[in-house]
Scaffold this motif. Structure first.
Motif, mmCIF file in Angstrom:
data_model
loop_
_atom_site.group_PDB
_atom_site.id
_atom_site.type_symbol
_atom_site.label_atom_id
_atom_site.label_comp_id
_atom_site.label_asym_id
_atom_site.label_seq_id
_atom_site.Cartn_x
_atom_site.Cartn_y
_atom_site.Cartn_z
ATOM 1 N N ALA A 90 -36.426 -23.609 -47.697
ATOM 2 C CA ALA A 90 -35.723 -23.141 -46.503
ATOM 3 C C ALA A 90 -36.653 -23.216 -45.299
ATOM 4 O O ALA A 90 -37.866 -23.049 -45.427
ATOM 5 N N GLU A 91 -36.064 -23.470 -44.140
ATOM 6 C CA GLU A 91 -36.824 -23.459 -42.886
ATOM 7 C C GLU A 91 -36.944 -22.031 -42.356
ATOM 8 O O GLU A 91 -36.053 -21.207 -42.561
ATOM 9 N N LEU A 92 -38.028 -21.780 -41.660
ATOM 10 C CA LEU A 92 -38.088 -20.586 -40.841
ATOM 11 C C LEU A 92 -37.092 -20.732 -39.692
ATOM 12 O O LEU A 92 -36.758 -21.844 -39.274
ATOM 13 N N ASP A 93 -36.613 -19.614 -39.165
ATOM 14 C CA ASP A 93 -35.680 -19.626 -38.045
ATOM 15 C C ASP A 93 -36.427 -19.787 -36.721
ATOM 16 O O ASP A 93 -37.609 -19.446 -36.628
ATOM 17 N N LYS A 156 -27.311 -17.137 -44.615
ATOM 18 C CA LYS A 156 -28.254 -18.243 -44.730
ATOM 19 C C LYS A 156 -28.177 -18.829 -46.134
ATOM 20 O O LYS A 156 -27.623 -18.209 -47.048
ATOM 21 N N LEU A 157 -28.766 -20.019 -46.276
ATOM 22 C CA LEU A 157 -28.773 -20.695 -47.578
ATOM 23 C C LEU A 157 -30.175 -21.168 -47.935
ATOM 24 O O LEU A 157 -30.907 -21.661 -47.078
ATOM 25 N N ALA A 292 -26.784 -18.302 -51.396
ATOM 26 C CA ALA A 292 -26.575 -17.601 -50.132
ATOM 27 C C ALA A 292 -27.338 -16.287 -50.090
ATOM 28 O O ALA A 292 -27.590 -15.651 -51.113
ATOM 29 N N LEU A 293 -27.683 -15.873 -48.877
ATOM 30 C CA LEU A 293 -28.311 -14.577 -48.647
ATOM 31 C C LEU A 293 -27.905 -14.072 -47.274
ATOM 32 O O LEU A 293 -27.269 -14.786 -46.484
#
Length: 548
Positions: A90-93, A156-157, A292-293
């Motif tokens: 996952a990418e950081l936001d 988020k995923l 998902a989270l």
């Protein structure tokens, strides 16, 4: 070329770039630098598989928050801890890179926009398409996510790398066969030697547990040994700077961060099926596995003054129960067996069998257990930890078998960490009630006096945290706020770089591996550019060979 230091009489070695640590960061950098035409040596402290004697070099003290035994908290062999990782990508936001007034010491010297092309490329390193799946894509996979107010909560995923052994030695045949690459195992760096002003690394002292010693001379040195070993090496190299290299402002080892885990409470709902289907398992989305989270929206983070903490809804036994026998057996396979090739294979087989059962049976199995009141709809918190200068890696008074001071970890949480979970759980509760799903019962520790972080052994097979060691050689363009600049170069030392999550100024919600790889690509490009600028004729004859 491959060299085992325990089986060679080599006493000196010269190279263009020497990378210390053959994990995800080091291997990614090596491939990028070789592609740029450089000569690379990759040093690995361990061998090709787990060895108890080498693992003991990781041992140390925990003097702060409860944490895993340090000799179990990371692996020392070719491929590193990635040999047993869970594959979450996952990418950081964008907000994670920004200076947040309510988060002391926040702000990266690089923006999400600058990182975006490297994120796209890094996803390909893990067998994934350039763009991550979106929550909108879940509907096409037959998954209905709650219609949360986007001003309050963000869905988020994670993506998942489905290959468990991507960085192990057999998977690096390209490096073994490359004419400009030297792979060296059982090669532990015990000292970084500089000139008298500590402005240039002259050599690395390398040792094996069998008594072999080697001096490595490199034009560029990169430390890619992880969030505990990177600061340890700097602090232990004291022949010129008594406080350790790069540590003129006492920042090396500070700001140790994890993604701490906890039970945030539970959802009480008469209809649990949709929640279990949405959050309790992986889904196939756009040709890749995803899960998902839930996290606070950027607006909610600003309004409530909270971190970008996340949680998900999972079927778990109620707090205080005795762990089910099946989970006890799984944990024994995962935690009690030595992580040798055979042990890792057994764990991976167990994990895949569990995943297959989950994809075939769930959410029926947890739904029935919930109906029988055997499990709660628990809130599994995977938190962002606030940067805290008092949370740190130190050296102890003991030394390991090679004479290197052992680590002393003083992991510390603070009020902002707890406050962020409390506000996220509260926000989720209001949204769950608004949607008529049920209600949220927050965990009691969130309102206890003293407000200390509380773990729960039943909430996750990794009850304390994600084994994510971040922040201990943080990036900042101002040397008063960080150990390295935005490219990972240690302030004040011309040819010493750092790679890995020890660079992270903040941790965000996302697992660090994708960002580690993206930063490694970025730093490698910077090193190649700097070398290209000072190619012959500026280079001496002695040094020019390294880049031929």
């Amino acid at each position: 070329m491959y060299i085992d230091l325990e089986r060679t009489d080599l006493s000196e070695h010269r190279t263009g770039v020497c990378i210390v640590g053959a994990g995800a960061a080091g291997i990614t950098m090596a491939r990028r630098l070789l592609a740029a035409g450089l000569t690379v040596t990759l040093l690995e402290s361990g061998g090709l598989d787990y060895e108890a004697g080498t693992a003991d070099l990781n041992a140390g003290e925990n003097v702060g928050e409860e944490y895993y035994p340090l000799d179990h908290a990371r692996l020392r062999f070719f491929g590193g801890t990635s040999a047993i990782w869970g594959g979450r990508i996952a990418e950081l936001d964008p907000i994670d890179f920004e200076k947040r007034q309510w988060v002391p010491w926040s702000g990266w010297p690089v923006s999400h926009q600058q990182m975006k092309p490297y994120y796209r490329e890094a996803r390909g390193l893990f067998g994934l398409p350039p763009e991550p799946p979106r929550t909108a894509d879940m509907a096409s996979a037959g998954v209905r996510l709650p219609d949360f107010d986007e001003r309050e909560l963000s869905l988020k995923l994670w993506s998942f790398d489905e290959r468990f052994n991507r960085f192990t030695f057999p998977a690096c045949k390209d490096l073994q066969d490359h004419p400009r690459c030297t792979l060296m195992t059982h090669a532990t760096v015990s000292d970084i030697r500089t000139d008298r002003e500590a402005r240039h690394v002259r050599s690395l002292r390398v040792q094996s547990l069998t008594g072999r010693t080697l001096d490595v001379h490199a034009d560029i040195v990169v430390l890619a040994a992880g969030g505990i070993e990177n600061p340890r090496l700097l602090l232990a190299s004291r022949s010129v700077m008594a406080q350790g290299l790069g540590n003129a402002r006492d920042l090396v080892g500070r700001f140790f961060m994890e993604h701490p885990h906890a039970r945030g409470g539970r959802i009480v709902a008469s209809r649990a099926w949709n929640l279990l289907k949405a959050f309790g398992r992986k889904h196939r989305v756009r040709g890749q596995s995803a899960a998902a989270l839930i996290a606070p929206s950027e607006r909610r983070q600003l309004e409530a003054g909270i971190l970008n903490t996340s949680l998900t809804v999972v079927p778990r036994q109620p707090a205080g129960d005795v762990l089910f026998w099946g989970m006890r057996a799984y944990n024994r396979v995962k935690h009690d067996m030595a992580p040798t090739k055979r042990g890792r294979a057994m764990w991976m087989y167990t994990k895949r069998a569990a995943a297959l059962a989950q994809s075939t049976i769930d959410p029926l199995r947890p739904w029935l257990l919930h109906r029988m009141k055997q499990v709660d709809l628990a809130l599994l918190v995977r938190a962002e930890q606030a940067p805290n200068p008092d949370s740190r890696v130190l050296l102890s008074g003991e030394s390991d078998a090679l004479g290197v001071p052992r680590v002393k970890l003083d992991w510390r949480m603070n009020e902002l960490d707890v406050h962020s979970v409390e506000r996220l759980v509260d926000t989720l509760g209001r949204e769950i009630e608004r949607l008529g799903i049920g209600k949220v019962e927050p965990a009691s520790w969130l309102s206890d006096s003293g407000r200390r972080w509380q773990t729960d052994p039943l909430i996750s097979s990794h009850a304390l945290g994600g084994y994510h060691h971040m922040g201990t050689t943080r990036m900042a363009d101002d040397p008063k706020r960080g150990v390295t600049d935005q490219h990972g170069r240690v302030h004040g030392i011309a040819n010493l770089y750092i790679a890995g999550s020890s660079l992270f100024p903040t941790s965000g919600w996302a697992n660090p591996t994708l960002t580690i790889a993206a930063l490694a690509l970025r730093t490698a490009d910077h090193i190649a550019l700097q070398i290209d600028k000072r190619q012959a004729p500026e280079l001496s004859t002695e040094r020019a060979y390294a880049f031929a």
